[in-house]
Every structure is written in C-alpha cells, then in structure tokens.
Write a protein that holds these residues in place. Structure first.
Motif, PDB file in Angstrom:
ATOM      1  N   GLY A  51       0.813  -1.209   0.000  1.00  0.00           N
ATOM      2  CA  GLY A  51       0.000   0.000   0.000  1.00  0.00           C
ATOM      3  C   GLY A  51       0.848   1.261   0.000  1.00  0.00           C
ATOM      4  N   PHE A  52       2.131   1.113   0.333  1.00  0.00           N
ATOM      5  CA  PHE A  52       3.063   2.234   0.305  1.00  0.00           C
ATOM      6  C   PHE A  52       4.139   2.027  -0.758  1.00  0.00           C
ATOM      7  N   LEU A  53       4.531   0.757  -0.943  1.00  0.00           N
ATOM      8  CA  LEU A  53       5.602   0.419  -1.881  1.00  0.00           C
ATOM      9  C   LEU A  53       5.152  -0.707  -2.799  1.00  0.00           C
ATOM     10  N   ASP A  54       5.748  -0.798  -3.984  1.00  0.00           N
ATOM     11  CA  ASP A  54       5.446  -1.925  -4.864  1.00  0.00           C
ATOM     12  C   ASP A  54       6.299  -3.135  -4.444  1.00  0.00           C
ATOM     13  N   ALA A  55       6.082  -4.261  -5.084  1.00  0.00           N
ATOM     14  CA  ALA A  55       6.754  -5.507  -4.696  1.00  0.00           C
ATOM     15  C   ALA A  55       8.275  -5.392  -4.804  1.00  0.00           C
ATOM     16  N   GLU A  56       8.772  -4.726  -5.838  1.00  0.00           N
ATOM     17  CA  GLU A  56      10.224  -4.554  -5.984  1.00  0.00           C
ATOM     18  C   GLU A  56      10.802  -3.703  -4.861  1.00  0.00           C
ATOM     19  N   GLN A  57      10.088  -2.647  -4.494  1.00  0.00           N
ATOM     20  CA  GLN A  57      10.550  -1.784  -3.416  1.00  0.00           C
ATOM     21  C   GLN A  57      10.529  -2.512  -2.070  1.00  0.00           C
ATOM     22  N   ARG A  75      11.005  -5.763  -1.676  1.00  0.00           N
ATOM     23  CA  ARG A  75      12.208  -6.625  -1.699  1.00  0.00           C
ATOM     24  C   ARG A  75      13.472  -5.805  -1.436  1.00  0.00           C
ATOM     25  N   SER A  76      13.539  -4.623  -2.000  1.00  0.00           N
ATOM     26  CA  SER A  76      14.683  -3.748  -1.764  1.00  0.00           C
ATOM     27  C   SER A  76      14.742  -3.326  -0.291  1.00  0.00           C
ATOM     28  N   SER A  77      13.589  -3.070   0.293  1.00  0.00           N
ATOM     29  CA  SER A  77      13.521  -2.706   1.718  1.00  0.00           C
ATOM     30  C   SER A  77      14.074  -3.814   2.593  1.00  0.00           C
ATOM     31  N   GLU A  78      13.777  -5.058   2.239  1.00  0.00           N
ATOM     32  CA  GLU A  78      14.279  -6.191   3.013  1.00  0.00           C
ATOM     33  C   GLU A  78      15.804  -6.192   3.040  1.00  0.00           C
ATOM     34  N   ALA A  79      16.423  -5.691   1.954  1.00  0.00           N
ATOM     35  CA  ALA A  79      17.882  -5.666   1.875  1.00  0.00           C
ATOM     36  C   ALA A  79      18.498  -4.503   2.660  1.00  0.00           C
ATOM     37  N   ILE A  80      17.765  -3.403   2.840  1.00  0.00           N
ATOM     38  CA  ILE A  80      18.347  -2.248   3.531  1.00  0.00           C
ATOM     39  C   ILE A  80      17.942  -2.159   4.997  1.00  0.00           C
ATOM     40  N   MET A  81      16.885  -2.848   5.383  1.00  0.00           N
ATOM     41  CA  MET A  81      16.424  -2.819   6.774  1.00  0.00           C
ATOM     42  C   MET A  81      17.039  -3.971   7.545  1.00  0.00           C
ATOM     43  N   GLY A  82      16.680  -4.061   8.802  1.00  0.00           N
ATOM     44  CA  GLY A  82      17.124  -5.184   9.603  1.00  0.00           C
ATOM     45  C   GLY A  82      17.651  -4.754  10.945  1.00  0.00           C
ATOM     46  N   LEU A  83      18.075  -5.744  11.701  1.00  0.00           N
ATOM     47  CA  LEU A  83      18.534  -5.512  13.064  1.00  0.00           C
ATOM     48  C   LEU A  83      20.045  -5.339  13.115  1.00  0.00           C
ATOM     49  N   ASP A  84      20.463  -4.315  13.787  1.00  0.00           N
ATOM     50  CA  ASP A  84      21.861  -4.100  14.119  1.00  0.00           C
ATOM     51  C   ASP A  84      22.036  -4.687  15.519  1.00  0.00           C
ATOM     52  N   THR A  85      22.686  -5.835  15.625  1.00  0.00           N
ATOM     53  CA  THR A  85      22.789  -6.517  16.922  1.00  0.00           C
ATOM     54  C   THR A  85      23.603  -5.719  17.936  1.00  0.00           C
ATOM     55  N   GLN A  86      24.279  -4.654  17.484  1.00  0.00           N
ATOM     56  CA  GLN A  86      24.955  -3.771  18.440  1.00  0.00           C
ATOM     57  C   GLN A  86      23.951  -3.188  19.424  1.00  0.00           C
ATOM     58  N   ASP A 104      16.719   5.301  -0.830  1.00  0.00           N
ATOM     59  CA  ASP A 104      17.858   4.397  -0.639  1.00  0.00           C
ATOM     60  C   ASP A 104      17.715   3.281  -1.660  1.00  0.00           C
ATOM     61  N   ALA A 105      18.670   3.178  -2.565  1.00  0.00           N
ATOM     62  CA  ALA A 105      18.621   2.171  -3.630  1.00  0.00           C
ATOM     63  C   ALA A 105      19.612   1.037  -3.408  1.00  0.00           C
ATOM     64  N   ARG A 106      20.196   0.944  -2.200  1.00  0.00           N
ATOM     65  CA  ARG A 106      21.188  -0.102  -1.954  1.00  0.00           C
ATOM     66  C   ARG A 106      20.608  -1.506  -2.079  1.00  0.00           C
ATOM     67  N   GLY A 107      19.289  -1.639  -1.993  1.00  0.00           N
ATOM     68  CA  GLY A 107      18.659  -2.951  -2.111  1.00  0.00           C
ATOM     69  C   GLY A 107      18.295  -3.325  -3.533  1.00  0.00           C
ATOM     70  N   GLY A 108      18.584  -2.449  -4.491  1.00  0.00           N
ATOM     71  CA  GLY A 108      18.307  -2.755  -5.890  1.00  0.00           C
ATOM     72  C   GLY A 108      17.463  -1.712  -6.583  1.00  0.00           C
ATOM     73  N   VAL A 109      16.389  -1.267  -5.947  1.00  0.00           N
ATOM     74  CA  VAL A 109      15.550  -0.197  -6.498  1.00  0.00           C
ATOM     75  C   VAL A 109      15.362   0.863  -5.413  1.00  0.00           C
ATOM     76  N   PRO A 110      15.101   2.101  -5.817  1.00  0.00           N
ATOM     77  CA  PRO A 110      14.957   3.166  -4.828  1.00  0.00           C
ATOM     78  C   PRO A 110      13.745   2.955  -3.910  1.00  0.00           C
ATOM     79  N   VAL A 111      13.989   3.134  -2.610  1.00  0.00           N
ATOM     80  CA  VAL A 111      12.935   3.044  -1.598  1.00  0.00           C
ATOM     81  C   VAL A 111      12.851   4.411  -0.915  1.00  0.00           C
ATOM     82  N   PRO A 112      11.666   5.041  -0.935  1.00  0.00           N
ATOM     83  CA  PRO A 112      11.524   6.335  -0.262  1.00  0.00           C
ATOM     84  C   PRO A 112      11.505   6.150   1.262  1.00  0.00           C
ATOM     85  N   ILE A 113      12.261   6.997   1.948  1.00  0.00           N
ATOM     86  CA  ILE A 113      12.296   6.998   3.411  1.00  0.00           C
ATOM     87  C   ILE A 113      12.362   8.446   3.889  1.00  0.00           C
ATOM     88  N   VAL A 114      12.038   8.656   5.163  1.00  0.00           N
ATOM     89  CA  VAL A 114      11.907  10.007   5.691  1.00  0.00           C
ATOM     90  C   VAL A 114      12.732  10.155   6.972  1.00  0.00           C
TER      91      VAL A 114
END
Length: 178
Positions: free
Chosen positions: A30-36, A38-49, A159-169
């Motif tokens: 509802g905010f991002l398409d399927a490619e975005q 998948r790209s979000s999955e690559a740029i997000m996540g837990l920093d165990t620090q 942020d396009a580090r996951g393959g396609v640009p993902v809008p973030i704020v």
C-alpha cells in the motif's frame, strides 16, 4: 490486553526475525510496490549492536511477542548488521540526537500501542543519558505513527542499496521531560 516490555537478548534473534520479516512484507504494502518491498528487506534489519548495548526491546501482548525496536547512542541512523554504512561512533548527548532504530510491529498487533510503547521506552532511556533530541529514518508505513508522536520531517530521501529506490523520511523530535 497487557503490553509488556523487556530488553532483547541474543537468544531472541529468531523471535525478532519472526516479527521483522512479516512486518516488512505486509505493512509496506500500500506504500511500496513488490520490488521496493524486496529492496527494503535488503536495507532494513537488526543491528545486533543495539542488543549488545542493552537498548533494544521486545514488546509482548499478553505474553505473545508483538513488536521490537530500540534506540542507539551510536551514529548509525538505520540498517542492519549487513549494512556497509554502520558507524559505531558514540554520539555526544549535548549536541547529537539519539537514534531510534529498527522498529517493527508484527502485522497481527498493529494499532494496539506497540509502536508508541517502544517510542516511550526509547525517549525515556535516551533522556536518562542526557540526550535532548531523537532522530530516526521512517518508512512510509511508519511515518504516521512518528508524526503522531511528535516527530517532524527533516528530509525525504531514497535508498537504492537494495536494488531499487525506496523512499524513506528522516525525522526528529525534541525529547519532552516531565
């Protein structure tokens, strides 16, 4: 419905993954398409620090894991262990905002106060260490929660580090102490 919190431990990694994966996959629709997404999955996540620093929390609803999130006294704004942009430099509470990081609510527990509880925990803990401001990088799905909690937009980026640009704020908030 009883909301409780506790510090996350390294033993919680599988539990945290079971919250994060469906949160990304479902709540961004509802905010991002399927490619975005998948790209979000690559740029997000837990920093165990965050776990090692004791600043990451698990939220439970009636004993069931429902969400997770935390804050950091380090310079990294967002991204997980796999991110190449991590910066472990300690922030100066007198001049730098503490970072709210890696907030996720399982889709079965949205709109029940999980996110607000995490934000309150982060704000109080950061204030106790002398921070006067918070900063975070919001997904479009999370932006309404953060605005309702008093965060204001600083900038919109992609942020396009996951393959396609993902809008973030990028958003900030002055810590309110009572």
């Amino acid at each position: 419905m009883a909301l409780t919190s506790r510090p996350a431990t390294r033993d919680d990694l599988d539990l945290l993954k079971a919250i994060m994966e469906p949160a990304i996959a479902e709540l961004l629709k509802g905010f991002l398409d399927a490619e975005q997404i998948r790209s979000s999955e690559a740029i997000m996540g837990l920093d165990t620090q965050l776990i090692d620093d004791g600043t990451y929390f698990v939220i439970e609803v009636d004993g069931v894991p429902a969400g997770c999130g935390g804050w950091s006294r380090r310079a990294t704004l967002y991204g997980g262990d796999h991110s190449t942009t991590r910066d472990e430099k300690l922030l100066d509470p007198a001049t730098d905002p503490a970072k709210v990081r890696a907030m996720y609510t399982h889709p079965e527990f949205t709109r029940r106060g999980v996110g607000r509880m995490i934000l309150g925990l982060c704000e109080r803990a950061a204030a106790a260490e002398g921070f006067t401001r918070l900063e975070l990088m919001a997904t479009l799905a999370g932006e309404p929660l953060y605005r309702s909690y008093g965060f204001v937009e600083v900038e919109r980026v992609e942020d396009a580090r996951g393959g396609v640009p993902v809008p973030i704020v990028r958003m900030r908030k002055t810590i309110v102490t009572s």
